[in-house]
Every structure is written in C-alpha cells, then in structure tokens.
Design an enzyme around this catalytic site. Structure first.
Site, short mmCIF file in Angstrom:
data_model
loop_
_atom_site.label_atom_id
_atom_site.label_comp_id
_atom_site.label_asym_id
_atom_site.label_seq_id
_atom_site.Cartn_x
_atom_site.Cartn_y
_atom_site.Cartn_z
N GLY A 219 0.77 -1.24 0.00
CA GLY A 219 0.00 0.00 0.00
C GLY A 219 0.80 1.28 0.00
N ASP A 272 2.67 0.06 -10.10
CA ASP A 272 4.10 -0.18 -9.85
C ASP A 272 4.34 -1.70 -9.79
OD1 ASP A 272 6.78 0.38 -9.33
OD2 ASP A 272 6.48 0.52 -7.17
N LYS A 301 9.57 -1.14 -15.63
CA LYS A 301 10.77 -1.81 -15.14
C LYS A 301 11.72 -2.06 -16.31
CE LYS A 301 8.54 -1.89 -11.28
NZ LYS A 301 8.85 -0.98 -10.17
#
Length: 352
Positions: A219, A272, A301
């Site tokens: 989170g 992400d 990434k």
C-alpha cells in the site's frame, strides 16, 4: 562553453549518452558523449563553442528521461588547495551575472564525502560572489551550478531555472511518512512533484476523486492517494496494510492487476507492478486509450540492456496509438531519484 554536464543515477550513464547523442544528432549539433561506469554523470562535448547552449535552448529539460540535472560550461577545472574562491571569481569573469547559486555533487560515495565540504564552502563563496557583483537574487537570470567532483575539481556551469532540475542534483528532499507501509510511497510523491505543478495539486489531486492502484500491496502508493483523501480501489492478491483498510477509503480487490477494469471512469490509475515494460506499456495504452482514467502514473521496469531504446520504443508506440484514436494525451517520462532499474511515466488525457 562547449560542454554539457548531466547528472544521472549511477549505472545509467550509457542511457544518458544514448539519449543526448540522439537529440544532438536530430538538432545537427555535432559532438560526442563521454562517461565512466558508475560515475553518475556524463559530459557531452560539442564541436562548436556554443553547442551546449544551443542544446539547452532547443531542448526542454523536462522532456529528457535519464538526466537528473544539466549545466553548460567549459568542462571540469582544477582548484588549488587554498584560494579556491579567488580562482572561481577569475573563472567567472567571463560569465553573466547569475540570479541563484547551487553547489552540487555527484550521486556517488565520493560525492557524499564532498557534500560536507560544499556545505562549509557555500556561505563564504556566496558572500564573495555577491560582493563581486557576480550574484544577485533574480529568478530571471541564469543559475550558477557548481558541480564538485572533489574539493579540488569543479564544473562551473550555467542553466536556466525554468529549464533545469527542480532541485539541486535533481534530488528531492522528501520525508518518508511513518504511516506509509513501504518506502515506495516516495516514488509516487516525487512523480507528482515532477509532473504536476504544485499550484494544480488541489484541483488534480482532490479529495473524493476515484483512483485505482494496480499491484497495490502492501500500500505504499495507496497511502499517498488516501493521504489526499481519494477513494481508492487497491488491486492486488497480496495483503494490504491494516491502517489503510481502517481509513474507510480503500476497497481491496484480490485480482490480477493486468486483468482488472473499473466499472466507471476513474480520475487516477497508478501502477508499480514488476513486469516486462512492453506489457505495462500495453496496459497504459488500454487505460488511457479507452478512457478508463483521466491521469496515470506508471512505472516501467528496465531489466534489459538497451534500456533507453526500449523506453523510446514504448513511448513512440503509445503516441502512435493515441494519435490513431484521435486522442490528445500529454506524456511525460523520467527516471526519478527514488526509481531504481525503472522509469516513471505520467499520462494525462486532454479534452480536444
């Protein structure tokens, strides 16, 4: 001033070299890039005396991906053990009067050691520059950027405050919030600083906005959204931090982030997830292209070798896709200080 100095994350010197060389070739400004591995900086040496100034005039720093900061100058110069200020004043005789002063170091272990010297050196240097009429507080004037490679070696550079990094060395001083469940929270906060003018935060990061965090657990990014009092759908099969669930603003959906679709259009999508950048690029294309969200912050990434080429290819594919749909989308991409082997993309749908 034929040299353009650029700071970067250690290990990404090759990406900066590739990026600036491509821009210089497009602008027909001849020169060559030079760097050393893990040195955290690159120099682009221009063939023409005004080449570095022309590059900075023709390029928007905000559009560069891998450089954290830049400055133009004649290259690194040697300083004596004593009378450093006198030598710098002599060097600056041919420079314009500057409106601000930043002392910078490189993001290396050696740079951290030099930073102690810089903190002690800045006050007497600033006083000497003001007394000599070389420095006056004026945001319209060029910024004097002194990048120290050691106490005896410095790059005396110039940059326009509105066309350079927001912070010295491009490194924001953000405080980690103790309530956040992971340090990744700082990546999203830095992205907002980088891509959204502070004056627009209250409008574009407003309470009661709808947000989706893909790959949310535990989170870190969700915390930033909740801190702005947004209503968040946190998508992840993993567990979320209890304090976020107690906020009453988080709906935890235990599904695959790449498969999830919201029932209604949301204001923000953030992501992400550790995945191949091409797949994440396709995810961005869907969410923005199909109008599932208005704005997005997504990390790509970069485990591969040709990292700049891969990012450029993905961004080009996104632009072509949005153009084909007749969409106007603002796209930003930057390797942030809190990024690692990755870059952060910001996208915003603009109504035609």
């Amino acid at each position: 001033m034929n040299t353009l100095l650029m700071h970067c994350r250690p290990g990404f010197e090759g990406e900066v070299c590739a990026e600036i060389a491509e821009h210089a070739a497009t602008l027909e400004i001849p020169g060559y890039a030079k760097s050393k591995p893990a040195s955290a900086h690159v120099e682009f040496v221009c063939q023409d005396a005004d080449g570095a100034e022309r590059l900075m005039r023709r390029l928007r720093f905000a559009d560069l991906i891998f450089p954290r900061q830049w400055a133009r100058g004649p290259g690194f110069i040697e300083l004596p053990e004593s009378q450093r200020i006198e030598v710098l004043l002599a060097e600056l005789a041919s420079y314009p009067v500057c409106g601000s002063l930043w002392l910078e170091v490189l993001d290396t272990n050696a740079g951290k050691e030099v930073s102690t010297f810089c903190r002690k050196f800045e006050k007497p240097l600033r006083a000497a520059l003001v007394k000599a009429g070389r420095l006056q507080e004026d945001p319209a004037l060029p910024r004097l950027l002194l990048t120290f490679r050691s106490g005896r070696e410095v790059f005396v550079g110039l940059a326009e405050p509105r066309n350079s990094a927001l912070w010295p060395m491009g490194i924001p001083r953000l405080k980690f919030p103790r309530e956040a469940p992971s340090r990744s929270t700082l990546k999203l906060e830095e992205a907002w600083h980088q891509f959204i003018p502070r004056s627009e935060w209250d409008k574009r990061l407003a309470p009661d906005m709808l947000a989706v965090d893909l790959g949310a657990a535990p989170g870190g990014w969700t915390w930033q959204l909740v801190n702005r009092e947004m209503r968040v759908t946190a998508v992840d099969n993993g567990p979320m931090a209890e304090n976020l669930m107690y906020s009453g603003l988080v709906d935890h959906q235990k599904v695959d982030g790449y498969q999830y679709r919201p029932r209604q259009r949301v204001d923000w999508m953030v992501c992400d997830i550790v995945e191949k950048p091409a797949r994440t690029g396709a995810l961005i294309e869907t969410w923005i292209g199909e109008g599932l969200c208005r704005e997005a912050v997504v990390n790509l990434k970069l485990p591969m070798k040709q990292r700049y080429a891969e990012v450029r290819k993905i961004l080009q594919r996104l632009r072509e896709s949005f153009d084909a749909r007749g969409l106007k989308v603002a796209i930003g991409c930057k390797q942030l200080y809190h990024d690692r082997e990755e870059v952060t993309c910001h996208l915003r749908r603009l109504e035609r």
